[in-house]
Design an enzyme around this catalytic site. Structure first.
Site, PDB file in Angstrom:
ATOM      1  CB  SER A  85       1.966  -0.316  -7.545  1.00  0.00           C
ATOM      2  OG  SER A  85       2.054  -1.671  -7.735  1.00  0.00           O
ATOM      3  CE  LYS A 124       7.290  -4.030  -2.178  1.00  0.00           C
ATOM      4  NZ  LYS A 124       6.320  -3.814  -1.119  1.00  0.00           N
TER       5      LYS A 124
HETATM    6  S1  IVH Z   1       9.969   1.919  -5.839  1.00  0.00           S
HETATM    7  C1  IVH Z   1       8.049   3.210  -9.565  1.00  0.00           C
HETATM    8  N1  IVH Z   1      11.415   1.107  -3.823  1.00  0.00           N
HETATM    9  O1  IVH Z   1       6.452  -0.746  -2.260  1.00  0.00           O
HETATM   10  C2  IVH Z   1       8.490   2.439  -8.394  1.00  0.00           C
HETATM   11  N2  IVH Z   1       9.071   1.050  -3.591  1.00  0.00           N
HETATM   12  O2  IVH Z   1       4.470  -1.367  -4.918  1.00  0.00           O
HETATM   13  C3  IVH Z   1       7.954   2.991  -7.175  1.00  0.00           C
HETATM   14  N3  IVH Z   1       8.330   0.278  -1.396  1.00  0.00           N
HETATM   15  O3  IVH Z   1       3.957   1.175  -1.845  1.00  0.00           O
HETATM   16  C4  IVH Z   1       8.240   2.237  -5.961  1.00  0.00           C
HETATM   17  N4  IVH Z   1      10.322  -0.031  -0.541  1.00  0.00           N
HETATM   18  O4  IVH Z   1       5.971   2.447  -1.105  1.00  0.00           O
HETATM   19  C5  IVH Z   1      10.167   1.297  -4.295  1.00  0.00           C
HETATM   20  N5  IVH Z   1      12.857   0.491  -2.112  1.00  0.00           N
HETATM   21  C6  IVH Z   1      11.602   0.663  -2.572  1.00  0.00           C
HETATM   22  C7  IVH Z   1      10.481   0.399  -1.809  1.00  0.00           C
HETATM   23  C8  IVH Z   1       9.218   0.600  -2.350  1.00  0.00           C
HETATM   24  C9  IVH Z   1       9.022  -0.094  -0.307  1.00  0.00           C
HETATM   25  C10 IVH Z   1       6.853   0.295  -1.454  1.00  0.00           C
HETATM   26  C11 IVH Z   1       6.291   1.512  -2.081  1.00  0.00           C
HETATM   27  C12 IVH Z   1       5.027   1.036  -2.727  1.00  0.00           C
HETATM   28  C13 IVH Z   1       5.274  -0.411  -2.944  1.00  0.00           C
HETATM   29  C14 IVH Z   1       5.507  -0.684  -4.408  1.00  0.00           C
END
Ligand code: IVH
Length: 681
Positions: A85, A124
């Site tokens: 996360s 995001k």
């Molecule tokens: S990176 C190690 N990039 O947000 C990093 N997450 O808490 C991994 N999410 O449920 C996540 N857009 O599914 C990343 N551009 C994005 C994102 C993203 C949505 C979601 C992801 C996770 C939460 C992160």
């Protein structure tokens, strides 16, 4: 235990229980009952208490894990590289970015003289995290995040999402590539899905994320296939045998895109805190216009080597942060439900809310559309509700929290009279809306009524447009439609932007408009369901306005193309005393037209039948025959059409006889006609 620890321990136990319950509803049932912002508040409170009282942290505390438990219904998938996360930053735009940049620089041991750090900035997405495992370029399986270590195997469902390639577009794909990203639902698809669910009496979804998460975690892939899902990749998990593996995060996204995996184009490589906050601002300004929901932007250190050096803090990477925008869903309370009357007479229940900041604006009202909507929602006055404002869509009440219902909550009852003018408010069969029947009389409908009256196809008053009507009504000069005929040149000229010349033109136009036709006059009254054609038919059939005003519903329904709904609407309109008053005043002001012959059929034995006469009859003239047919309620037309019931043929008939045969219309000779007329020839 000290005196101060006692309440903290109790509150922490309480919070653990509440949060666990909501996590279960969110992650396992895909049916959260509180907005994220509310969940975050509870979670933050627990985190704060745990920081203050580390000894009271329990292993089952919700803060001690990443996501939810995988559901037992799906086979478990062990994530080789855990699905983590990210830390969230809720601070204002400039500080949110600056906080992150400062931390990264500190942890990398950079000083002020070192150049700015390069970041990859992206959106995001608000959906469900999915890991797509490609082995030798083929989609081998798809899994949810689950608790970060073990997720659920949702391969069958994910394979129904058309955007997700089953095979990577590459001659030499990596032997293993885990593409990670978010399954989401576009807003338009979400609106359509909910509309369909509503029509079919199914359950509606609170937001696109729930709809998407629910669809991915369906036990029946056929249902998933019906749900319009989309996907964006935002990174990779495990990889093997990737020959030209990129060295930056932006490079990874570009490579995924080349493999045919969807990656959102809204991404940028920026430098330092300023670059990040510019991205935050720019996306924030365009957030409402995006076709899907986002709840923030994500900043990632672009250089993968620097990412490796930064590493992880417990379960969150030090090289990434999510910078949130104001929440699009919040809890608030329905203080009251009021009824608004629109320009077309529609009564709309509107929830008066305890003002709440949601989706970037303060919301204190939300439409509840109609009675059925309120019933389906199950909302009472006094209820705590979830309000959602996403995109440029108007704020909506999307769910009720029945567990927070106060004892004095009360049901909303749709009024039976218009709250503005007191006219009867009616809900017609098969319709969801309740309407004011006040028409011309209702102040809420006045502007609309005047504009309709003055429109080209109605009374046609040139120069009486929207802006002027606004001014006339708002200034109180025109309180009721007939008042327009009392306007003087001097008065009009005084109104802003109107010179003497245009004032005179308008008064002339008003004068001219008084000479009209009954059909136009009827149409101009704006009676619901009475369009131009119906107005013409009414005028033709009844000949006089008074006859129409006094007609019963049954008599009205005898007019061709006037069904029971239209008949009721006309009858109801003229049953209202104030509508009759408007009509009387308009006549007093000099509105006039030529009355016609009443062609209203006697309810005779031939009512509803149309005859065409051709050739010479021996026992009576054509005129006599016509009169006798009409006396029995029949219509006599001049030409044969599909609507003709009979063609009567005398001696030396013309082409009408041929046409009748061609159209298969029954033909009568003189004897048959005499029979129908009652045996007397
Ligand atoms: S990176 C190690 N990039 O947000 C990093 N997450 O808490 C991994 N999410 O449920 C996540 N857009 O599914 C990343 N551009 C994005 C994102 C993203 C949505 C979601 C992801 C996770 C939460 C992160």
């Amino acid at each position: 235990m000290t005196a101060t620890r006692q309440p903290a321990a109790k509150r922490m136990r309480e919070l653990r229980e509440i949060i666990n319950e909501h996590s279960y509803r969110y992650y396992v049932l895909d049916a959260p009952t509180i907005p994220d912002a509310e969940y975050d508040r509870l979670y933050n409170e627990l985190q704060r208490l745990e920081a203050e009282h580390p000894a009271l942290v329990t292993p089952d505390s919700p803060t001690q894990r990443v996501g939810g438990q995988p559901a037992a219904e799906f086979p478990a998938v062990h994530h080789g590289v855990p699905m983590l996360s990210i830390r969230t930053e809720t601070d204002t735009e400039a500080r949110g970015a600056a906080n992150f940049d400062a931390r990264v620089r500190r942890e990398l041991g950079l000083t002020e003289t070192d150049p700015p750090v390069q970041y990859a900035a992206e959106l995001k997405f608000d959906g469900l995290a999915i890991s797509l495992r490609y082995e030798h370029g083929l989609l081998a399986n798809a899994a949810t995040r689950g608790d970060g270590e073990v997720g659920e195997d949702v391969t069958l469902n994910v394979r129904t999402i058309r955007q997700i390639p089953l095979r990577l577009r590459s001659r030499s794909p990596p032997t293993l590539l885990e593409a990670r990203g978010e399954v989401y639902m576009r807003r338009d698809a979400f609106e359509r899905l909910n509309a369909r669910q509503r029509e079919e009496g199914g359950k509606t979804f609170v937001n696109p994320r729930n709809a998407a998460a629910g669809a991915v975690r369906q036990l029946n892939p056929a249902v998933t296939a019906q749900r319009p899902l989309s996907f964006f990749a935002y990174g990779v998990g495990g990889t093997q045998g990737w020959t030209k593996a990129p060295r930056t995060h932006a490079g990874v996204l570009d490579a995924l895109q080349e493999f045919g995996v969807p990656v959102c184009d809204e991404r940028a490589v920026v430098e330092g805190a300023e670059g990040l906050s510019a991205f935050y601002r720019d996306v924030g300004a365009r957030r409402d216009g995006l076709p899907f929901d986002i709840d923030g932007v994500v900043y990632k250190v672009n250089d993968l080597e620097l990412q490796r050096r930064l590493g992880f803090a417990t379960r969150e990477p030090r090289w990434a942060v999510a910078h949130k925008y104001p929440a699009q869903e919040q809890l608030t309370r329905i203080l009251d439900i009021e009824v608004q009357v629109g320009r077309t007479g529609k009564l709309t229940p509107v929830a008066r809310l305890e003002p709440i900041f949601v989706g970037g604006v303060t919301v204190s009202n939300a439409t509840l559309h109609n009675e059925d909507f309120i019933r389906a929602l199950g909302a009472l006055v006094g209820d705590t509700v979830i309000v959602r404002r996403a995109g440029d869509v108007i704020p909506e009440v999307v769910a009720v929290l029945p567990e927070r219902r106060p004892r004095d909550a009360r049901e909303f009852v749709m009024p039976t009279v218009c709250p503005v003018c007191g006219s009867e408010a009616v809900r017609e069969e098969g319709e969801v809306d309740v309407r004011c029947s006040g028409g011309l009389y209702c102040p809420a409908q006045r502007k609309q009524a005047i504009l309709h009256f003055a429109s080209r196809r109605a009374i046609d008053i040139e120069g009486l447009g929207e802006k002027l009507v606004d001014r006339l009504v708002d200034s109180g000069r025109v309180r009721s439609l007939p008042d327009i005929y009392d306007l003087s040149i001097g008065e009009l000229a005084e109104l802003d932007r109107m010179g003497t010349k245009s004032a005179r033109n308008l008064v002339d136009a008003l004068q001219r408009s008084k000479q009209t036709t009954l059909a136009r006059f009827l149409y101009s009254l704006g009676i619901r369901h009475v369009g131009e054609a119906t107005a013409r038919d009414l005028a033709l059939q009844f000949g006089k306005l008074d006859a129409i005003m006094e007609a019963t519903e049954e008599q009205l329904a005898e007019v061709p193309d006037v069904g029971p709904v239209v008949a009721t609407s006309i009858h109801r309109f003229f049953a209202q005393g104030h509508n009759r008053e408007v009509v009387a005043k308009l006549r007093q002001r000099g509105m006039r037209w030529q009355d016609g012959e009443s062609k209203r059929p006697a309810t005779g034995s031939l009512a509803g039948k149309t005859f065409v006469l051709t050739g010479t009859l021996s026992s009576m003239t054509r005129e006599e025959a016509t009169e006798r047919l009409q006396a029995l309620g029949a219509k006599v037309a001049g030409s044969v059409s599909k609507k003709t019931s009979y063609v009567v043929i005398g001696a030396d008939p013309g082409s009408k006889a041929e046409r009748a045969t061609k159209l298969g219309i029954p033909v009568l000779d003189e004897a048959a006609l005499a029979n129908m007329l009652g045996g007397r020839a």
